[in-house]
Design an enzyme around this catalytic site. Structure first.
Site, PDB file in Angstrom:
ATOM      1  N   ASP A 138       0.814  -1.223   0.000  1.00 14.09           N
ATOM      2  CA  ASP A 138       0.000   0.000   0.000  1.00 14.09           C
ATOM      3  C   ASP A 138       0.839   1.259   0.000  1.00 14.09           C
ATOM      4  OD1 ASP A 138      -2.658  -1.074   0.313  1.00 14.09           O
ATOM      5  OD2 ASP A 138      -2.032  -1.698   2.309  1.00 14.09           O
TER       6      ASP A 138
HETATM    7  C1  BGC Z   1      -0.836   2.170   5.748  1.00 11.07           C
HETATM    8  C2  BGC Z   1      -0.517   0.755   5.442  1.00 11.07           C
HETATM    9  C3  BGC Z   1      -1.792   0.013   5.441  1.00 11.07           C
HETATM   10  C4  BGC Z   1      -2.768   0.632   4.482  1.00 11.07           C
HETATM   11  C5  BGC Z   1      -4.095  -0.011   4.613  1.00 11.07           C
HETATM   12  C6  BGC Z   1      -1.641   2.673   4.608  1.00 11.07           C
HETATM   13  O1  BGC Z   1      -1.825   4.017   4.667  1.00 11.07           O
HETATM   14  O2  BGC Z   1       0.302   2.874   5.985  1.00 11.07           O
HETATM   15  O3  BGC Z   1       0.351   0.186   6.340  1.00 11.07           O
HETATM   16  O4  BGC Z   1      -1.560  -1.301   5.092  1.00 11.07           O
HETATM   17  O5  BGC Z   1      -2.867   2.014   4.619  1.00 11.07           O
HETATM   18  O6  BGC Z   1      -5.083   0.457   3.788  1.00 11.07           O
HETATM   19  C1  NOJ Z   2      -1.514  -4.172   5.359  1.00  8.92           C
HETATM   20  C2  NOJ Z   2      -2.692  -4.345   4.486  1.00  8.92           C
HETATM   21  O1  NOJ Z   2      -3.753  -4.906   5.204  1.00  8.92           O
HETATM   22  C3  NOJ Z   2      -2.361  -5.219   3.330  1.00  8.92           C
HETATM   23  O2  NOJ Z   2      -3.455  -5.245   2.475  1.00  8.92           O
HETATM   24  C4  NOJ Z   2      -1.134  -4.737   2.635  1.00  8.92           C
HETATM   25  O3  NOJ Z   2      -0.855  -5.614   1.598  1.00  8.92           O
HETATM   26  C5  NOJ Z   2       0.029  -4.600   3.570  1.00  8.92           C
HETATM   27  N1  NOJ Z   2      -0.354  -3.739   4.632  1.00  8.92           N
HETATM   28  C6  NOJ Z   2       1.293  -4.076   2.900  1.00  8.92           C
HETATM   29  O4  NOJ Z   2       1.238  -2.725   2.642  1.00  8.92           O
END
Ligand code: BGC
Ligand code: NOJ
Length: 826
Positions: free
Chosen positions: A484
């Protein structure tokens, strides 16, 4: 240092001190009614949806930590204490917390009085049973006071903690004997209420928080408890609570058992009230209370819960030379897979329950570790997820479990999402042999009028990748891929902007995201998942379609080797300027973990030795004693073209943290490539049972995976390198659970459900002499003995089933029965 121990005989983790390095929690319930409970009884309850049907309150990130819970207070002649130590924090003479499969038992002892509280949500029951057993272990009679405590949440957890101008005027309760009912907003729109009961007469109650606690007091010193008497307060707005008060005398050696129930009731709108039109209809609550109103009924409910876990955990059971592996595979990893299946990423001590619903990619991946447990629930979930897809194969990134509708605030355009659906559907078929899932009519964007078969959903998923390629023939990165925090279309220089939802105006004309930025990770995920789609088409006799799909996979592999092979590993991406990300040529972030495992597992560049080269590079550049870091070197400054990843200090989260989810992909890949020792090394670096010994460093629960462990660079930017290296965060709800279950059971121990049967293909530490597995699969039970006389990592010399040798390593599918399988490696 340890703070407890595993009791494998009861499948419990036994916590020996309330002062763990972080609250160590458990989950109660696995169907509709849920509870989070810490080792000091903190936590909260909700029904189905942690945001929209919150039943009790919790104070996130509170000082002190972990405030709000189901508290029992004892006032023993002026000595006030809780069985779980907190919130009063009177030093106890003895303390123990046993977290088991769906239940928690907390025992405290003070001045010869022992209080043991068992918390669980019985099967098929929308409530939490709390059985309190009080025993006078002294030699003289004892008279003391007991207070229960629960604080109601006004249903919508987000509104509850923000909209005080309204909420402080709506609270409503009813008290009827020993039952306190919470019915806020019942008049107008609700068809539900909650209650808190005890199966004995009480000597008083409180339902108004400020009367019970006192406006300037805290959970640690509620006025009523200190005064030794309830105030019989009746909530009228403000913050309704439920507290029972009872005076108890126990003779020496005597015990008393009280059963409290925190329940939730839903009913048709026209049956809400009794004849007077304002008293709530209590019929259902009374029936629920009666169900567990004696210790015998509670014991039976707990036995039933344990029996259901015996059954679930009896599907896959192993005996290896390493009891930590057995503990993970047979108990805790499977248990965590159930929890992540149920809750996705919504409610934990790191996820507030109001932030996120169910993630498309997350829930599909959760299926991989859970599908063998209750395939029917997996199927239902897969259909729910696929129903939020768009006709072109894109999909909503998240949906709310209560409404099952895609979440429009977040929207779509995450480049990896569609591929995970192919993987989850394949996993379901491989487990069950139930091909009929492909014929299910599944809507797009929840609109049944445009429903198509699940097979069609797989097709649009597959071609969503094929139809969205960039200049190198690699998939467009779009808003983000699995990571993400790699945001190649964002270019945010404005604080506070979301990296994922903001898109550079420069890409507006192109549809919101760059048509240059490409994800190598999605390319390799495509070559890894695509063959499943091809196999499905072949099985259905759709050979032309299968050949066409295979051609796309082959083309992608070629494109990867032409444009995304960096000589010793695979690139991570091309950014929106067409520059390489994750290359030796880069100043920082030269190697990333995510594309490597899937590339190895789909044989990309294998003939050139790409697999072994990549594994060597990973070992050299990413491995640490606490796991594999996500990238290296860590980013030490903000790269506007990469987005959020470079905003994190090095060593944390996606910027060179040990992101355990993707460690599993490398464990799988090393095992796939025959490097069983290497695979096991990475497995044991992060598996909770192995990190238990360093719980003081690791901090979070030693019985479940967390999402992240501080990497080797943690603190490097402030001259503190090494201090938080190895420290866990974000425990419980992570794709790590499912993927490590896959890694250990399918890739290392090698029991792989396949389309045509159970495939056996271990890749183990060469030191192992062998191991055994019991696996229930498609109605039959396989008792597999694997022998490793030559001490190899991988390779099979012979397989016999019920005494006869078979060709290959796919065990036949049987019509029931128990079958003995002997596998000799070599
Ligand atoms: C966070 C990530 C997370 C994601 C979920 C991001 O902004 O930093 O760690 O997995 O949002 O939607
Ligand atoms: C947490 C999120 O739940 C997952 O969807 C994502 O792939 C990982 N963060 C890595 O950013």
């Amino acid at each position: 240092m340890k703070f407890g121990h595993f009791d494998d005989s009861t499948r419990e983790y036994v916590i020996e001190t309330p002062k763990t390095p972080y609250p160590w929690i458990n989950y109660l319930g696995s169907e509709a009614f849920f509870g989070l409970i810490s080792n000091t009884a903190g936590g909260y309850n909700f029904y189905k949806d942690a945001r929209l049907r919150r039943i009790t309150r919790y104070r996130y990130n509170n000082v002190p930590i972990d405030m709000g819970g189901r508290y029992f207070y004892i006032n023993d002649n002026g000595t006030v204490w809780n069985p779980g130590w907190s919130p009063v924090k009177t030093e106890l003479d003895a303390y123990e917390c046993r977290h088991g499969m769906g239940y928690t038992i907390i025992t405290g002892k003070k001045n010869d009085l022992k209080a043991q509280v068992t918390f669980f949500v019985p099967n098929g029951y929308d409530g939490e049973v709390q059985q309190v057993v009080l025993t006078n272990e002294g030699s003289a009679p004892k008279t003391f006071k007991l207070f229960s405590f629960a604080e109601w949440c006004l249903w919508d957890a987000q509104d509850d903690c923000t909209n005080f101008q309204r909420n402080f005027s709506t609270g409503r309760v009813e008290v009827d004997g020993s039952v306190i009912y919470h019915k806020t907003e019942y008049r107008d729109r609700r068809n539900h209420y909650a209650f808190y009961s005890v199966n004995d007469a009480i000597d008083g109650y409180d339902t108004d928080r400020d009367s019970f606690i006192g406006l300037y007091n805290g959970f640690n010193n509620p006025e009523a408890v200190l005064a030794g008497k309830a105030t019989d307060s009746f909530a009228d707005g403000w913050s309704p609570i439920a507290s029972h008060y009872k005076e108890i005398t126990l003779a020496a050696g005597e015990s008393k058992t009280l059963i409290f129930i925190l329940g939730y009731v839903e009913m048709p709108v026209d049956q809400k009230f009794e004849a007077d039109g304002k008293t709530i209809n209590k019929v259902k609550a009374k029936a629920m209370i009666e169900k567990f109103d004696t210790p015998e009924k509670v014991a039976a409910g707990l036995a039933d819960l344990k029996a259901s876990w015996d059954k679930l955990l009896g599907i896959l059971n192993v005996a290896t030379p390493d009891d930590k592996v057995d503990r993970m595979v047979n108990i805790w990893n499977q248990y965590q897979c159930m929890v992540t299946f149920n809750l996705s990423r919504s409610a934990s001590y790191f996820e507030s329950g109001i932030g996120r619903g169910m993630g498309f990619r997350d829930s599909n991946q959760d299926i991989l570790g859970f599908v063998h447990q209750i395939p029917d629930r997996a199927k239902e979930r897969i259909i729910d997820i696929a129903s939020t897809q768009f006709p072109d194969g894109g999909c909503y990134h998240q949906y709310q479990p209560l409404t099952k509708k895609g979440n429009a605030d977040i929207g779509g355009d995450f480049s990896d999402d569609p591929l995970w659906l192919i993987l989850s559907v394949s996993a379901y078929i491989k487990e069950t042999g139930d091909w009929s899932i492909l014929d299910e009519m599944v809507p797009y964007d929840n609109d049944m009028s445009v429903a198509q078969t699940m097979l069609e959903h797989l097709k649009v998923s597959f071609y969503h990748i094929v139809n969205n390629l960039g200049p190198h023939g690699l998939p467009l990165a779009m808003r983000a891929d699995w990571n993400d925090c790699i945001n190649l279309s964002c270019y945010s220089d404005t604080p506070g902007e979301s990296f994922q939802t903001y898109t550079n105006p420069k890409f507006k004309a192109e549809g919101g995201y760059s048509k240059v930025a490409e994800s190598v990770m999605v390319a390799t995920l495509f070559t890894y998942t695509g063959p499943n789609y091809v196999a499905i088409l072949k099985h259905l006799g759709k050979d032309d379609e299968a050949a066409a799909a295979q051609a796309e996979i082959d083309k992608m592999k070629k494109n990867i080797m032409e444009s995304a092979w960096d000589g010793d590993w695979f690139l991570r991406a091309y950014d929106a300027n067409g520059e390489k990300m994750g290359s030796k040529e880069c100043e920082e972030g030269q190697i990333f973990i995510e594309p490597q495992g899937f590339a190895i597992m789909s044989d990309v560049g294998k003939e050139q030795g790409a697999d072994k080269k990549t594994l060597a590079a990973i070992d050299e550049r990413l491995n640490t004693e606490f796991g594999l870091v996500l990238n290296n070197p860590a980013f030490t400054k903000y790269y506007i073209q990469y987005g959020e990843i470079s905003t994190y200090p090095g060593g944390y989260k996606e910027n060179a943290g040990i992101f355990t989810h993707n460690n599993a992909w490398i464990i799988c890949a090393a095992a796939y490539a025959g490097e069983g020792d290497q695979a096991f090394k990475y497995y044991s670096e992060i598996a909770p049972a192995f990190t238990e010994e360093t719980s003081d460093i690791h901090k979070t629960e030693p019985y479940v995976y967390g999402q992240m462990i501080g990497g080797k660079d943690a603190g490097s930017d402030i001259g503190r390198t090494g201090k938080n290296f190895g420290q866990g965060k974000n425990s419980w709800l992570t794709g790590t659970a499912a993927w490590n279950m896959v890694a250990i059971s399918q890739y290392i121990l090698g029991v792989q459900p396949d389309f045509d049967g159970l495939k056996i293909d271990p890749s183990i530490p060469s030191a192992w002499d062998g191991f055994t597995i019991t696996r229930k699969y498609r109605g039959a039970e396989y008792k597999v003995t694997i022998k490793n006389p030559d001490h190899v990592c991988k390779g099979i010399k012979s397989v016999t089933v019920d005494g006869s040798a078979i060709e290959g390593n796919i065990l036949p599918v049987f019509d029931g029965g128990v079958h003995n399988v002997e596998v000799v490696m070599g």
